[in-house]
Design a protein around this motif. Structure first.
Motif, mmCIF file in Angstrom:
data_model
loop_
_atom_site.group_PDB
_atom_site.id
_atom_site.type_symbol
_atom_site.label_atom_id
_atom_site.label_comp_id
_atom_site.label_asym_id
_atom_site.label_seq_id
_atom_site.Cartn_x
_atom_site.Cartn_y
_atom_site.Cartn_z
ATOM 1 N N TYR A 66 0.829 -1.212 0.000
ATOM 2 C CA TYR A 66 0.000 0.000 0.000
ATOM 3 C C TYR A 66 0.863 1.262 0.000
ATOM 4 O O TYR A 66 0.505 2.255 -0.626
ATOM 5 N N ASP A 67 1.997 1.230 0.683
ATOM 6 C CA ASP A 67 2.916 2.372 0.657
ATOM 7 C C ASP A 67 3.413 2.616 -0.763
ATOM 8 O O ASP A 67 3.488 3.764 -1.222
ATOM 9 N N ALA A 68 3.750 1.542 -1.475
ATOM 10 C CA ALA A 68 4.214 1.685 -2.861
ATOM 11 C C ALA A 68 3.113 2.257 -3.740
ATOM 12 O O ALA A 68 3.373 3.120 -4.592
ATOM 13 N N LEU A 69 1.876 1.796 -3.540
ATOM 14 C CA LEU A 69 0.759 2.322 -4.324
ATOM 15 C C LEU A 69 0.552 3.810 -4.031
ATOM 16 O O LEU A 69 0.274 4.596 -4.941
ATOM 17 N N SER A 70 0.696 4.190 -2.771
ATOM 18 C CA SER A 70 0.559 5.604 -2.409
ATOM 19 C C SER A 70 1.645 6.444 -3.071
ATOM 20 O O SER A 70 1.389 7.577 -3.487
ATOM 21 N N ASN A 72 2.942 5.841 -5.936
ATOM 22 C CA ASN A 72 2.542 5.996 -7.335
ATOM 23 C C ASN A 72 1.593 7.181 -7.493
ATOM 24 O O ASN A 72 1.713 7.976 -8.425
ATOM 25 N N VAL A 73 0.642 7.300 -6.575
ATOM 26 C CA VAL A 73 -0.311 8.408 -6.628
ATOM 27 C C VAL A 73 0.404 9.728 -6.381
ATOM 28 O O VAL A 73 0.151 10.719 -7.067
ATOM 29 N N LEU A 77 0.571 12.907 -8.833
ATOM 30 C CA LEU A 77 0.183 14.234 -8.359
ATOM 31 C C LEU A 77 1.281 15.247 -8.675
ATOM 32 O O LEU A 77 1.013 16.342 -9.184
ATOM 33 N N TYR A 78 2.523 14.883 -8.420
ATOM 34 C CA TYR A 78 3.642 15.771 -8.710
ATOM 35 C C TYR A 78 3.733 16.060 -10.207
ATOM 36 O O TYR A 78 3.943 17.202 -10.618
ATOM 37 N N SER A 87 -4.498 23.026 -8.654
ATOM 38 C CA SER A 87 -4.990 22.237 -7.519
ATOM 39 C C SER A 87 -3.958 21.191 -7.102
ATOM 40 O O SER A 87 -3.771 20.948 -5.904
ATOM 41 N N ALA A 88 -3.252 20.588 -8.060
ATOM 42 C CA ALA A 88 -2.204 19.629 -7.715
ATOM 43 C C ALA A 88 -1.034 20.332 -7.024
ATOM 44 O O ALA A 88 -0.473 19.816 -6.063
#
Length: 154
Positions: A66-70, A72-73, A77-78, A87-88
């Motif tokens: 889940y940390d790796a998936l976060s 990715n998001v 976003l960056y 907004s980003a």
């Protein structure tokens, strides 16, 4: 899976094989929900959740997935922020301000500090930090801000 079962549910000391654990984590990393991952492996979701709660090693690997998936998001976003999404940019800077900004040295930033800033003020802060701003974003902010905005981006 071992342990006494009633129907398909494991009632005590459920265990997943290493292969089942690896398959579950692989499916999570490919975007499957926990329920879909369990179903695809022919497992009951609540049995998998019980194993996660009992097996610290498996729980650590699921958390790492889940940390790796976060991450990715966060990377996406960056990327959107660097493409000019205000907004980003706002979200990124609220959550990960540069360390040299006031109030961020070793302390969690008060999220309310940036909430009240206008696009022009956020742009000014980004320029002070020498963050590259796409020219079209500067032009959009300048045209939206009128004369005052124009002075900020000149």
């Amino acid at each position: 899976m071992r342990g006494e079962t009633r129907g398909e549910l494991c009632l005590d000391s459920c265990q997943l094989s290493r292969e089942q654990q690896a398959g579950y984590i692989d499916l999570l990393l490919r975007g499957a929900s926990p329920a879909a991952a369990a179903q695809q492996l022919g497992l009951e979701l609540f049995d998998v959740l019980a194993v996660i709660a009992e097996d610290e090693s498996f729980q650590a690997r699921v958390d790492a997935a889940y940390d790796a998936l976060s991450q990715n998001v966060a990377a996406r976003l960056y990327q959107e922020a660097m493409k000019g999404s205000v907004s980003a940019m706002t979200f990124w800077l609220k959550n990960r301000p540069p360390p040299e900004w006031p109030g961020t040295q070793g302390e969690a930033t008060d999220r309310n500090e940036l909430d009240g800033l206008s696009d022009e003020e956020l742009l000014r802060l980004a320029r002070l930090e020498e963050i590259a701003i796409p020219p079209e974003l500067e032009a959009d902010i300048a045209s939206a801000g009128g004369d005052e905005g124009s002075s900020l981006v000149s």
